[in-house]
Scaffold this motif. Sequence first.
Motif, PDB file in Angstrom:
ATOM      1  N   THR A 336       0.864  -1.182   0.000  1.00 56.21           N
ATOM      2  CA  THR A 336       0.000   0.000   0.000  1.00 56.21           C
ATOM      3  C   THR A 336       0.900   1.232   0.000  1.00 56.21           C
ATOM      4  O   THR A 336       2.127   1.120   0.079  1.00 56.21           O
ATOM      5  N   ALA A 337       0.264   2.398  -0.051  1.00 56.66           N
ATOM      6  CA  ALA A 337       1.017   3.653  -0.062  1.00 56.66           C
ATOM      7  C   ALA A 337       1.864   3.822   1.202  1.00 56.66           C
ATOM      8  O   ALA A 337       2.817   4.591   1.219  1.00 56.66           O
ATOM      9  N   ALA A 485      -6.620  20.813  -2.092  1.00 60.36           N
ATOM     10  CA  ALA A 485      -5.785  20.240  -1.033  1.00 60.36           C
ATOM     11  C   ALA A 485      -4.557  19.535  -1.619  1.00 60.36           C
ATOM     12  O   ALA A 485      -3.437  19.721  -1.141  1.00 60.36           O
ATOM     13  N   GLN A 486      -4.779  18.732  -2.667  1.00 62.09           N
ATOM     14  CA  GLN A 486      -3.651  17.988  -3.225  1.00 62.09           C
ATOM     15  C   GLN A 486      -2.580  18.926  -3.775  1.00 62.09           C
ATOM     16  O   GLN A 486      -1.388  18.672  -3.614  1.00 62.09           O
ATOM     17  N   ASP A 487      -3.003  20.019  -4.416  1.00 62.77           N
ATOM     18  CA  ASP A 487      -2.048  20.994  -4.937  1.00 62.77           C
ATOM     19  C   ASP A 487      -1.144  21.513  -3.833  1.00 62.77           C
ATOM     20  O   ASP A 487       0.074  21.594  -3.987  1.00 62.77           O
ATOM     21  N   GLU A 488      -1.758  21.849  -2.719  1.00 70.88           N
ATOM     22  CA  GLU A 488      -0.968  22.380  -1.605  1.00 70.88           C
ATOM     23  C   GLU A 488       0.002  21.328  -1.068  1.00 70.88           C
ATOM     24  O   GLU A 488       1.147  21.647  -0.729  1.00 70.88           O
ATOM     25  N   ILE A 489      -0.473  20.079  -1.017  1.00 76.76           N
ATOM     26  CA  ILE A 489       0.427  19.002  -0.555  1.00 76.76           C
ATOM     27  C   ILE A 489       1.605  18.874  -1.524  1.00 76.76           C
ATOM     28  O   ILE A 489       2.767  18.822  -1.112  1.00 76.76           O
ATOM     29  N   ASP A 490       1.301  18.861  -2.833  1.00 74.42           N
ATOM     30  CA  ASP A 490       2.359  18.741  -3.843  1.00 74.42           C
ATOM     31  C   ASP A 490       3.396  19.857  -3.700  1.00 74.42           C
ATOM     32  O   ASP A 490       4.608  19.600  -3.751  1.00 74.42           O
ATOM     33  N   GLN A 491       2.911  21.079  -3.543  1.00 73.07           N
ATOM     34  CA  GLN A 491       3.821  22.229  -3.407  1.00 73.07           C
ATOM     35  C   GLN A 491       4.734  22.056  -2.192  1.00 73.07           C
ATOM     36  O   GLN A 491       5.910  22.400  -2.224  1.00 73.07           O
ATOM     37  N   THR A 492       4.167  21.506  -1.119  1.00 74.06           N
ATOM     38  CA  THR A 492       4.942  21.331   0.112  1.00 74.06           C
ATOM     39  C   THR A 492       5.978  20.219  -0.042  1.00 74.06           C
ATOM     40  O   THR A 492       7.146  20.389   0.343  1.00 74.06           O
ATOM     41  N   VAL A 493       5.557  19.101  -0.630  1.00 75.44           N
ATOM     42  CA  VAL A 493       6.467  17.957  -0.782  1.00 75.44           C
ATOM     43  C   VAL A 493       7.710  18.347  -1.572  1.00 75.44           C
ATOM     44  O   VAL A 493       8.824  17.923  -1.263  1.00 75.44           O
ATOM     45  N   ALA A 499      11.284  13.157  -1.016  1.00 76.32           N
ATOM     46  CA  ALA A 499      10.120  13.133  -0.132  1.00 76.32           C
ATOM     47  C   ALA A 499       8.863  12.640  -0.830  1.00 76.32           C
ATOM     48  O   ALA A 499       8.732  12.694  -2.054  1.00 76.32           O
ATOM     49  N   ARG A 500       7.962  12.130  -0.017  1.00 80.40           N
ATOM     50  CA  ARG A 500       6.658  11.662  -0.482  1.00 80.40           C
ATOM     51  C   ARG A 500       5.708  11.865   0.693  1.00 80.40           C
ATOM     52  O   ARG A 500       6.087  11.657   1.850  1.00 80.40           O
ATOM     53  N   SER A 501       4.485  12.279   0.400  1.00 79.53           N
ATOM     54  CA  SER A 501       3.513  12.418   1.482  1.00 79.53           C
ATOM     55  C   SER A 501       2.116  12.274   0.909  1.00 79.53           C
ATOM     56  O   SER A 501       1.877  12.634  -0.245  1.00 79.53           O
ATOM     57  N   PHE A 502       1.216  11.703   1.703  1.00 83.81           N
ATOM     58  CA  PHE A 502      -0.181  11.632   1.253  1.00 83.81           C
ATOM     59  C   PHE A 502      -1.088  11.648   2.470  1.00 83.81           C
ATOM     60  O   PHE A 502      -0.647  11.399   3.599  1.00 83.81           O
ATOM     61  N   ARG A 513      -5.361  10.245   8.241  1.00 82.34           N
ATOM     62  CA  ARG A 513      -3.967   9.884   8.484  1.00 82.34           C
ATOM     63  C   ARG A 513      -3.092  10.597   7.466  1.00 82.34           C
ATOM     64  O   ARG A 513      -3.442  10.669   6.286  1.00 82.34           O
ATOM     65  N   VAL A 514      -1.960  11.081   7.942  1.00 77.19           N
ATOM     66  CA  VAL A 514      -0.975  11.704   7.063  1.00 77.19           C
ATOM     67  C   VAL A 514       0.309  10.882   7.158  1.00 77.19           C
ATOM     68  O   VAL A 514       0.776  10.586   8.263  1.00 77.19           O
ATOM     69  N   TYR A 515       0.829  10.501   6.014  1.00 74.29           N
ATOM     70  CA  TYR A 515       2.111   9.787   5.983  1.00 74.29           C
ATOM     71  C   TYR A 515       3.117  10.658   5.260  1.00 74.29           C
ATOM     72  O   TYR A 515       2.789  11.295   4.243  1.00 74.29           O
ATOM     73  N   ALA A 516       4.337  10.717   5.783  1.00 76.97           N
ATOM     74  CA  ALA A 516       5.396  11.458   5.094  1.00 76.97           C
ATOM     75  C   ALA A 516       6.709  10.708   5.242  1.00 76.97           C
ATOM     76  O   ALA A 516       6.976  10.119   6.291  1.00 76.97           O
ATOM     77  N   GLU A 517       7.491  10.703   4.187  1.00 75.94           N
ATOM     78  CA  GLU A 517       8.861  10.189   4.285  1.00 75.94           C
ATOM     79  C   GLU A 517       9.778  11.139   3.541  1.00 75.94           C
ATOM     80  O   GLU A 517       9.351  11.837   2.617  1.00 75.94           O
ATOM     81  N   ALA A 518      11.031  11.191   3.980  1.00 71.05           N
ATOM     82  CA  ALA A 518      12.000  12.105   3.359  1.00 71.05           C
ATOM     83  C   ALA A 518      13.402  11.622   3.704  1.00 71.05           C
ATOM     84  O   ALA A 518      13.568  10.650   4.454  1.00 71.05           O
ATOM     85  N   ALA A 519      14.395  12.323   3.167  1.00 67.71           N
ATOM     86  CA  ALA A 519      15.777  11.866   3.292  1.00 67.71           C
ATOM     87  C   ALA A 519      16.271  11.859   4.739  1.00 67.71           C
ATOM     88  O   ALA A 519      17.096  11.029   5.118  1.00 67.71           O
ATOM     89  N   THR A 520      15.787  12.776   5.559  1.00 67.00           N
ATOM     90  CA  THR A 520      16.245  12.817   6.951  1.00 67.00           C
ATOM     91  C   THR A 520      15.055  12.805   7.901  1.00 67.00           C
ATOM     92  O   THR A 520      13.934  13.166   7.516  1.00 67.00           O
TER      93      THR A 520
END
Length: 542
Positions: A336-337, A485-493, A499-502, A513-520
């Motif tokens: 899953t995501a 909402a998705q546009d704002e998420i995309d701009q932030t990511v 990084a990835r977030s949804f 639920r909000v999931y985020a991953e990134a390099a650090t």
Amino acid sequence: MDRNAIIEASKKHDIVPGKPYKYGTAGFRMAADLLEGVTFRVGLLSALRTRKLGGQAIGVMVTASHNPAKDNGVKIVDPMGDMLEQEWEVFATDLVNCSSHEVLADTFFKLADQLKVDLSSSGKVIAGRDTRPSGITLVQALSDACAATNTAYVDYKILTTPQLHYLTRCVNTEGLPSSYGETSEAGYYKKLNSAFERAMRGKRISGSVTVDCANGVGGPKLNELLKIVDPSKTGIDCKVVNDDVLKPEILNLDCGADFVKTRQRAPPNPKPQPGDRWCSLDGDADRLIYYWVDPDTSSFFMFDGDRIATLAASFIADLFRAAGLEGELRIGVVQTAYANGASTKYIEKHLQLPVVCTPTGVKHLHHAACNFDIGVYFEANGHGTVLFSPDAMQLFAKKAPQSPAQKDALETLQALGELINQTVGDAISDMLMVEVILAHKGWGLKDWAMTYQDLPNRLVRVEVGDKDLFQTTDAERKLSHPAGAQDEIDQTVKKYTNARSFARASGTENACRVYAEAATRSEADDLANKVALIVKQYGGGA
Ligand SMILES: CC(=O)N[C@H]1[C@@H](OP(=O)(O)O)O[C@H](CO)[C@@H](O)[C@@H]1O
Ligand SMILES: [Mg+2]
């Protein structure tokens, strides 16, 4: 079938009015004192479902898995041990929300009519429950629903969720070439133990494994299995902890797979020593997480569902090569995501296997895994299994080996197909699978940990005014609503590295639920918080 009998039985198991009841990701799940009427009505639906399917037995499991002890839940299992067909979830919701006993009876007969169910034919329901004391009242309601609809009913009493799935498939395949095993709890242990010994093929397990059973049903059931396991054959040394089911209030309390996965640490009691191999089951033993304290770094390290999936996929792909089956059968991994991006990359780039992403919920993963000859599916939280198609199992049995190495690989594959629960994720069976694979590979946890490095990630729960505003597309990886909402998420990511977030509405809780991953670590945390704010803004209400 007698309308009055249904009405009279329903009066004994009244519904608590004014609640929104919905058959969700895990059936109906809520505070146990709301569930008696719900379970009665689930019994009525099961009476229809078994007849719709020519009298094949339907399973009903009473459990709230990793939820607190005061909760309970009820879900329906289809004849082959898979989850209730999605179309019928709506019928379950309809029946449960009927406003009176009379409306309930009318809805029941109307559904029977609409679905062309022959009410004069025979039907069968089998039931199991976890160790929650509230389950006793609930299965009584179920039993009364079966009696009122002349449906045969067998209560298997306390079981793990995967055991009930196993029994459902067994009872419906009895005496057939596709027989799944003996229809009894003892038959389950026998099948697992025999397949485990065969899958080991004389290899030895090194070191012990300590199993935290969340003080749930997995404890007594694992102890039952261990009574017939002969450690001298495989070297298995299984220490069972947190297996106290006599104090219901400590179920899932500061222990278990959900605790370990969400808190990203070991249970405080008992405390794992550095270097020890540990794993945790959840309250109904369908989720598994491995972990250890790395003796070199003294830090906690978790082997979650993504790690278990990659371990299984890499081992099975190796066996395919050894058995000369490459190109003949398709192996794939379903995630899953919420799967860590590093695991997806490892599967695609390193193992060179296809990955499919589905919406959250085991039924979606299971369904997608059926499209492969061997489909490995796991949610990051540790729920999953490996599905072997009938064609694949036949090929392992029939293919004439060209060398002792090929014979070895074919027999290992066959044994794995029997060891791994084919109906649903099964923590006990998955645990034996992991032990088998580590022994075959000659790996310690360090080797397993080094296969890839997880991207730092964060999962946040966000309470909003109206979670139903949030609708998703692209296997839940993008929001289609609310607009903007998705546009704002995309701009932030974009502002973060790798990084990835949804965001999505939970199917089991009243929240997003909000999931985020990134390099650090700090980037992942920061991104998760920013996206949580966006969700809050768009979430309606105060
Ligand atoms: C992020 C997460 O772990 N979500 C869980 C949780 O679903 P939600 O819809 O996210 O509440 O409960 C499901 C049922 O147990 C499980 O299948 C799923 O993986
Ligand atoms: Mg569970």
